[in-house]
Design a protein around this motif. Structure first.
Motif, PDB file in Angstrom:
ATOM      1  N   ASP A   1       0.823  -1.206   0.000  1.00  0.00           N
ATOM      2  CA  ASP A   1       0.000   0.000   0.000  1.00  0.00           C
ATOM      3  C   ASP A   1       0.860   1.260   0.000  1.00  0.00           C
ATOM      4  O   ASP A   1       1.852   1.355   0.751  1.00  0.00           O
ATOM      5  CB  ASP A   1      -0.906   0.028   1.235  1.00  0.00           C
ATOM      6  CG  ASP A   1      -1.923  -1.090   1.264  1.00  0.00           C
ATOM      7  OD1 ASP A   1      -1.938  -1.912   0.329  1.00  0.00           O
ATOM      8  OD2 ASP A   1      -2.713  -1.153   2.233  1.00  0.00           O
TER       9      ASP A   1
ATOM     10  N   ASP B   1     -13.692   7.634 -10.574  1.00  0.00           N
ATOM     11  CA  ASP B   1     -14.392   7.778  -9.297  1.00  0.00           C
ATOM     12  C   ASP B   1     -13.409   7.586  -8.144  1.00  0.00           C
ATOM     13  O   ASP B   1     -12.613   6.642  -8.151  1.00  0.00           O
ATOM     14  CB  ASP B   1     -15.527   6.749  -9.213  1.00  0.00           C
ATOM     15  CG  ASP B   1     -16.349   6.905  -7.948  1.00  0.00           C
ATOM     16  OD1 ASP B   1     -16.637   8.050  -7.565  1.00  0.00           O
ATOM     17  OD2 ASP B   1     -16.694   5.873  -7.335  1.00  0.00           O
ATOM     18  N   ARG B   2     -13.437   8.500  -7.187  1.00  0.00           N
ATOM     19  CA  ARG B   2     -12.556   8.511  -6.010  1.00  0.00           C
ATOM     20  C   ARG B   2     -11.113   8.887  -6.376  1.00  0.00           C
ATOM     21  O   ARG B   2     -10.195   8.654  -5.617  1.00  0.00           O
ATOM     22  CB  ARG B   2     -12.588   7.166  -5.269  1.00  0.00           C
ATOM     23  CG  ARG B   2     -13.973   6.789  -4.717  1.00  0.00           C
ATOM     24  CD  ARG B   2     -13.959   5.448  -4.043  1.00  0.00           C
ATOM     25  NE  ARG B   2     -13.043   5.443  -2.921  1.00  0.00           N
ATOM     26  CZ  ARG B   2     -12.555   4.341  -2.345  1.00  0.00           C
ATOM     27  NH1 ARG B   2     -12.891   3.143  -2.839  1.00  0.00           N
ATOM     28  NH2 ARG B   2     -11.736   4.413  -1.329  1.00  0.00           N
ATOM     29  N   TRP B   3     -10.926   9.469  -7.543  1.00  0.00           N
ATOM     30  CA  TRP B   3      -9.645  10.015  -7.976  1.00  0.00           C
ATOM     31  C   TRP B   3      -9.810  11.512  -8.229  1.00  0.00           C
ATOM     32  O   TRP B   3     -10.917  12.019  -8.361  1.00  0.00           O
ATOM     33  CB  TRP B   3      -9.183   9.375  -9.285  1.00  0.00           C
ATOM     34  CG  TRP B   3      -8.807   7.939  -9.230  1.00  0.00           C
ATOM     35  CD1 TRP B   3      -9.656   6.855  -9.202  1.00  0.00           C
ATOM     36  CD2 TRP B   3      -7.475   7.402  -9.223  1.00  0.00           C
ATOM     37  NE1 TRP B   3      -8.930   5.698  -9.181  1.00  0.00           N
ATOM     38  CE2 TRP B   3      -7.592   5.998  -9.195  1.00  0.00           C
ATOM     39  CE3 TRP B   3      -6.204   7.978  -9.255  1.00  0.00           C
ATOM     40  CZ2 TRP B   3      -6.479   5.160  -9.184  1.00  0.00           C
ATOM     41  CZ3 TRP B   3      -5.092   7.157  -9.250  1.00  0.00           C
ATOM     42  CH2 TRP B   3      -5.227   5.759  -9.220  1.00  0.00           C
TER      43      TRP B   3
ATOM     44  N   ARG C   1      -4.915   2.566  -7.259  1.00  0.00           N
ATOM     45  CA  ARG C   1      -5.039   3.599  -6.225  1.00  0.00           C
ATOM     46  C   ARG C   1      -4.442   3.112  -4.897  1.00  0.00           C
ATOM     47  O   ARG C   1      -3.816   3.882  -4.156  1.00  0.00           O
ATOM     48  CB  ARG C   1      -6.509   3.986  -6.044  1.00  0.00           C
ATOM     49  CG  ARG C   1      -6.696   5.211  -5.142  1.00  0.00           C
ATOM     50  CD  ARG C   1      -8.140   5.686  -5.072  1.00  0.00           C
ATOM     51  NE  ARG C   1      -8.999   4.701  -4.448  1.00  0.00           N
ATOM     52  CZ  ARG C   1      -9.959   4.036  -5.088  1.00  0.00           C
ATOM     53  NH1 ARG C   1     -10.180   4.235  -6.369  1.00  0.00           N
ATOM     54  NH2 ARG C   1     -10.702   3.164  -4.456  1.00  0.00           N
ATOM     55  N   ARG C   2      -4.597   1.846  -4.600  1.00  0.00           N
ATOM     56  CA  ARG C   2      -4.054   1.290  -3.344  1.00  0.00           C
ATOM     57  C   ARG C   2      -2.538   1.410  -3.287  1.00  0.00           C
ATOM     58  O   ARG C   2      -1.973   1.805  -2.267  1.00  0.00           O
ATOM     59  CB  ARG C   2      -4.448  -0.185  -3.198  1.00  0.00           C
ATOM     60  CG  ARG C   2      -3.840  -0.862  -1.966  1.00  0.00           C
ATOM     61  CD  ARG C   2      -4.131  -2.349  -1.935  1.00  0.00           C
ATOM     62  NE  ARG C   2      -3.493  -3.095  -3.014  1.00  0.00           N
ATOM     63  CZ  ARG C   2      -2.204  -3.456  -3.009  1.00  0.00           C
ATOM     64  NH1 ARG C   2      -1.399  -3.112  -2.011  1.00  0.00           N
ATOM     65  NH2 ARG C   2      -1.706  -4.154  -4.024  1.00  0.00           N
TER      66      ARG C   2
ATOM     67  N   LYS D   1      -4.057  10.163  -7.060  1.00  0.00           N
ATOM     68  CA  LYS D   1      -4.644   9.628  -5.826  1.00  0.00           C
ATOM     69  C   LYS D   1      -4.789  10.783  -4.843  1.00  0.00           C
ATOM     70  O   LYS D   1      -3.804  11.465  -4.519  1.00  0.00           O
ATOM     71  CB  LYS D   1      -3.741   8.545  -5.242  1.00  0.00           C
ATOM     72  CG  LYS D   1      -4.253   7.976  -3.923  1.00  0.00           C
ATOM     73  CD  LYS D   1      -3.341   6.874  -3.429  1.00  0.00           C
ATOM     74  CE  LYS D   1      -3.805   6.319  -2.083  1.00  0.00           C
ATOM     75  NZ  LYS D   1      -2.981   5.172  -1.645  1.00  0.00           N
TER      76      LYS D   1
ATOM     77  N   THR E   1      -8.867   0.255  -8.722  1.00  0.00           N
ATOM     78  CA  THR E   1      -8.831   0.295  -7.260  1.00  0.00           C
ATOM     79  C   THR E   1      -7.480  -0.179  -6.740  1.00  0.00           C
ATOM     80  O   THR E   1      -6.912   0.400  -5.789  1.00  0.00           O
ATOM     81  CB  THR E   1      -9.953  -0.583  -6.678  1.00  0.00           C
ATOM     82  OG1 THR E   1     -11.217  -0.050  -7.075  1.00  0.00           O
ATOM     83  CG2 THR E   1      -9.895  -0.611  -5.152  1.00  0.00           C
ATOM     84  N   GLU E   2      -6.933  -1.226  -7.350  1.00  0.00           N
ATOM     85  CA  GLU E   2      -5.601  -1.717  -6.965  1.00  0.00           C
ATOM     86  C   GLU E   2      -4.524  -0.668  -7.222  1.00  0.00           C
ATOM     87  O   GLU E   2      -3.609  -0.482  -6.414  1.00  0.00           O
ATOM     88  CB  GLU E   2      -5.270  -2.998  -7.745  1.00  0.00           C
ATOM     89  CG  GLU E   2      -5.712  -4.273  -7.075  1.00  0.00           C
ATOM     90  CD  GLU E   2      -4.934  -4.499  -5.795  1.00  0.00           C
ATOM     91  OE1 GLU E   2      -3.755  -4.866  -5.858  1.00  0.00           O
ATOM     92  OE2 GLU E   2      -5.498  -4.287  -4.716  1.00  0.00           O
TER      93      GLU E   2
ATOM     94  N   ARG F   1     -12.632  -1.922 -13.004  1.00  0.00           N
ATOM     95  CA  ARG F   1     -12.821  -1.195 -11.740  1.00  0.00           C
ATOM     96  C   ARG F   1     -11.920  -1.765 -10.653  1.00  0.00           C
ATOM     97  O   ARG F   1     -11.345  -1.020  -9.846  1.00  0.00           O
ATOM     98  CB  ARG F   1     -14.292  -1.261 -11.322  1.00  0.00           C
ATOM     99  CG  ARG F   1     -15.227  -0.505 -12.263  1.00  0.00           C
ATOM    100  CD  ARG F   1     -16.639  -0.435 -11.715  1.00  0.00           C
ATOM    101  NE  ARG F   1     -17.555   0.182 -12.677  1.00  0.00           N
ATOM    102  CZ  ARG F   1     -18.346  -0.482 -13.507  1.00  0.00           C
ATOM    103  NH1 ARG F   1     -18.349  -1.809 -13.494  1.00  0.00           N
ATOM    104  NH2 ARG F   1     -19.133   0.152 -14.341  1.00  0.00           N
ATOM    105  N   SER F   2     -11.789  -3.091 -10.614  1.00  0.00           N
ATOM    106  CA  SER F   2     -10.917  -3.717  -9.625  1.00  0.00           C
ATOM    107  C   SER F   2      -9.462  -3.309  -9.838  1.00  0.00           C
ATOM    108  O   SER F   2      -8.731  -3.014  -8.883  1.00  0.00           O
ATOM    109  CB  SER F   2     -11.057  -5.244  -9.711  1.00  0.00           C
ATOM    110  OG  SER F   2     -10.172  -5.881  -8.816  1.00  0.00           O
TER     111      SER F   2
END
Length: 217
Positions: free
Chosen positions: A107, A188-190, A136-137, A212, A133-134, A129-130
């Motif tokens: 992370d 989304d979420r970025w 961004r992690r 991020k 998300t990875e 999408r997965s």
């Protein structure tokens, strides 16, 4: 999963049969991206779907430390040999990895992620999408993600055979053409820094930059 395995085997054969696949000159996306990453003070890059390494090697020549991944061992073997030949093996590492699986870094440990014409391959929307998300992690807060994908403005869109879930068959390879709605959905979420259309080798592509977000103070 059957489609994914078939595509992996097809790419492996393509790299085995054509050592010069995609050429050795860096892509237009890589040339643009090094300026962005340099201005942001980034020195380490995770490249997804690096292939035989034309962009990874270019990034390394510009002073970046690059960890390149691909799901073709044939491609990565050529990348490693080229890095050794050019004296860049201290700046370039390469690892076999399918981006459908969790990304290797821990992370918040990566400065930037780069993916040129990778997300438009044989991925379902859920897999996309997965993957995002990875990414961004593993990025540090404020870290950048730059990717390019084929656009629905490309002349081949609508002239390929649809094979389901918005995927098309293009010269035997499965692909997806992105519209602005899909680009926006994956942001989304970025912090979406830009989504720009450009042309390279008669293809029309999106070049997307996302950051991020830093944690709220």
């Amino acid at each position: 999963m059957e489609l994914a395995r078939a595509q992996q085997e097809r790419w492996q054969r393509a790299y085995e049969q054509n050592p010069g696949l995609n050429g050795t000159d860096p892509s237009a996306a890589a040339r643009w991206t090094v300026r962005l990453f340099g201005a942001a003070g980034i020195d380490d890059v995770l490249e997804l779907g690096a292939g035989q390494g034309r962009d990874a090697l270019y990034l390394a020549r510009q002073g970046f430390s690059v960890h390149a991944t691909d799901f073709s061992e044939a491609a990565l073997s050529r990348l490693r040999l080229a890095a050794q030949r050019d004296g860049l093996d201290d700046r370039v590492t390469a690892a076999l990895h399918d981006v459908r699986d969790p990304l290797p870094p821990a992370d918040s440990t990566v400065g930037a992620v780069y993916a040129n014409v990778v997300l438009n391959m044989a991925f379902s929307r859920a897999e996309l999408r997965s993957l995002v998300t990875e990414i961004r992690r593993v990025l540090r807060p404020g870290g950048l993600f730059v990717y390019t994908v084929w656009s629905t403005d490309d002349s081949r869109y609508g002239n390929c055979s649809e094979i389901g879930d918005g995927l098309y068959a293009n010269d035997g390879f499965a692909c997806r053409f992105f519209d602005l709605d899909l680009v926006t959905d994956l942001a989304d979420r970025w912090e979406l820094g830009g989504a720009d259309l450009y042309t390279e080798d008669d293809r029309v592509l999106w070049r997307v930059t996302q950051a991020k977000p830093a944690p709220a103070s």
